[in-house]
Design an enzyme around this catalytic site. Sequence first.
Site, PDB file in Angstrom:
ATOM      1  N   ASN A   9       1.043  -1.123  -0.119  1.00 35.11           N
ATOM      2  CA  ASN A   9       0.037  -0.053   0.012  1.00 35.11           C
ATOM      3  C   ASN A   9       1.031   1.236   0.056  1.00 35.11           C
ATOM      4  OD1 ASN A   9      -1.686   2.064   0.550  1.00 35.11           O
ATOM      5  ND2 ASN A   9      -2.345   1.441   2.600  1.00 35.11           N
ATOM      6  N   TRP A  10       0.852   2.023  -1.168  1.00 36.58           N
ATOM      7  CA  TRP A  10       1.970   2.882  -1.204  1.00 36.58           C
ATOM      8  C   TRP A  10       1.442   4.253  -0.631  1.00 36.58           C
ATOM      9  CZ3 TRP A  10       5.429   3.459  -6.308  1.00 36.58           C
ATOM     10  CH2 TRP A  10       6.331   2.290  -6.295  1.00 36.58           C
ATOM     11  N   LYS A  11       0.247   4.238  -0.370  1.00 37.22           N
ATOM     12  CA  LYS A  11      -0.314   5.426   0.352  1.00 37.22           C
ATOM     13  C   LYS A  11      -0.080   6.670  -0.443  1.00 37.22           C
ATOM     14  CE  LYS A  11      -0.002   3.116   4.711  1.00 37.22           C
ATOM     15  NZ  LYS A  11       0.038   3.338   5.997  1.00 37.22           N
ATOM     16  N   HIS A  92      -9.586   1.346   5.058  1.00 36.23           N
ATOM     17  CA  HIS A  92      -8.110   1.510   5.704  1.00 36.23           C
ATOM     18  C   HIS A  92      -8.406   2.583   6.751  1.00 36.23           C
ATOM     19  CE1 HIS A  92      -3.960   2.767   6.492  1.00 36.23           C
ATOM     20  NE2 HIS A  92      -3.774   1.412   5.902  1.00 36.23           N
ATOM     21  N   GLU A  94      -6.436   4.677   7.991  1.00 32.60           N
ATOM     22  CA  GLU A  94      -6.332   6.143   7.518  1.00 32.60           C
ATOM     23  C   GLU A  94      -7.409   6.816   6.880  1.00 32.60           C
ATOM     24  OE1 GLU A  94      -2.531   5.573   5.667  1.00 32.60           O
ATOM     25  OE2 GLU A  94      -1.702   5.130   7.496  1.00 32.60           O
ATOM     26  N   GLU A 162      -5.494  -4.608  10.749  1.00 28.89           N
ATOM     27  CA  GLU A 162      -4.386  -3.745  10.999  1.00 28.89           C
ATOM     28  C   GLU A 162      -4.791  -2.910  12.341  1.00 28.89           C
ATOM     29  OE1 GLU A 162      -2.378  -2.808   7.087  1.00 28.89           O
ATOM     30  OE2 GLU A 162      -3.933  -1.345   7.037  1.00 28.89           O
ATOM     31  N   GLY A 168       2.723   2.265  10.593  1.00 29.50           N
ATOM     32  CA  GLY A 168       3.681   3.313  10.584  1.00 29.50           C
ATOM     33  C   GLY A 168       4.504   3.489  11.777  1.00 29.50           C
ATOM     34  N   SER A 208       3.408  -2.201  10.521  1.00 31.30           N
ATOM     35  CA  SER A 208       4.856  -2.172  10.658  1.00 31.30           C
ATOM     36  C   SER A 208       5.618  -3.652  10.009  1.00 31.30           C
ATOM     37  CB  SER A 208       5.129  -1.972  11.911  1.00 31.30           C
ATOM     38  OG  SER A 208       4.904  -0.467  12.259  1.00 31.30           O
ATOM     39  N   GLY A 229       2.765  -1.074   4.285  1.00 28.59           N
ATOM     40  CA  GLY A 229       2.968   0.197   3.777  1.00 28.59           C
ATOM     41  C   GLY A 229       4.229   0.699   3.277  1.00 28.59           C
ATOM     42  N   GLY A 230       4.880   1.233   4.635  1.00 28.18           N
ATOM     43  CA  GLY A 230       6.145   1.811   4.242  1.00 28.18           C
ATOM     44  C   GLY A 230       7.381   1.044   3.709  1.00 28.18           C
TER      45      GLY A 230
END
Length: 249
Positions: A9-11, A92, A94, A162, A168, A208, A229-230
């Site tokens: 997930n590149w956000k 999600h 976010e 999640e 993150g 994470s 993600g990251g």
Amino acid sequence: MRRKLVAGNWKMHGLRAQLPEVEAIAAAAAAAPAVDVALCVPFTLIHPAAQVAGGLPIGAQDLHEADQGAHTGCISAPMLVEEGATLTIVGHSERRGDQHETSHDAYMKAAAAHRHGLGVILCCGELEAERAAGRAERIVQSQIEKSLPDDADPSWLTLAYEPRWAIGTGKTPTPDEIASMHAILRAKLRMMIGEAKADGMRILYGGSGAGGNAAHILALDNVDGALVGGASLTAEKFIPIIEGAASVS
Ligand code: PGA
């Protein structure tokens, strides 16, 4: 029987300059045939990423529940399909936090995506204060009750657990906490859609995820993959997670 799925997930990261990362991730995915891999990129990268991704599925991170209409700034399932997306994330944390989206919104969005043939990764997860108050299980169960599509089926739907506080932050729940929540989700699915479909549905862990913890987490019961993600932003960080998944497949 459930193939592991590692979804990036590149956000809100990624310009065309990062397309070589997509290519490198696609090559690594092709070299790990025992594992499914997908990459959910910003809307603006869906078309260019799909052009260079070969067989790697490219997804979106959100969509609007309507097919079209007066919804300034939003994007619909048919638009995503036309750009080359084959899946999307919905619900999600976010989106729930920043855009105040509810589980009902996720339900409507999942239905819209499915109407147009997109696969869906439906997210759930508690806040840190909710876990501290002993309410994590109830919160997550309630999110699933309100967001699980009526025709939920493993052929197009994947869940992702999640915990919001793990996203993150570099913090992850203990293996027991992850396994326990995934078992609760499996039981909830069995109650809602029956054993056969529930047992075929993948439940990803997200928060994470990294090369260093992937194989360990992915080996846990009922953990059928990772939403990352990251660590999905570069091939260098993402490939060890794909390899970790392959090592326990
Ligand atoms: P993270 O994000 O891997 O950067 O924690 C996971 C996610 O939000 O999907």
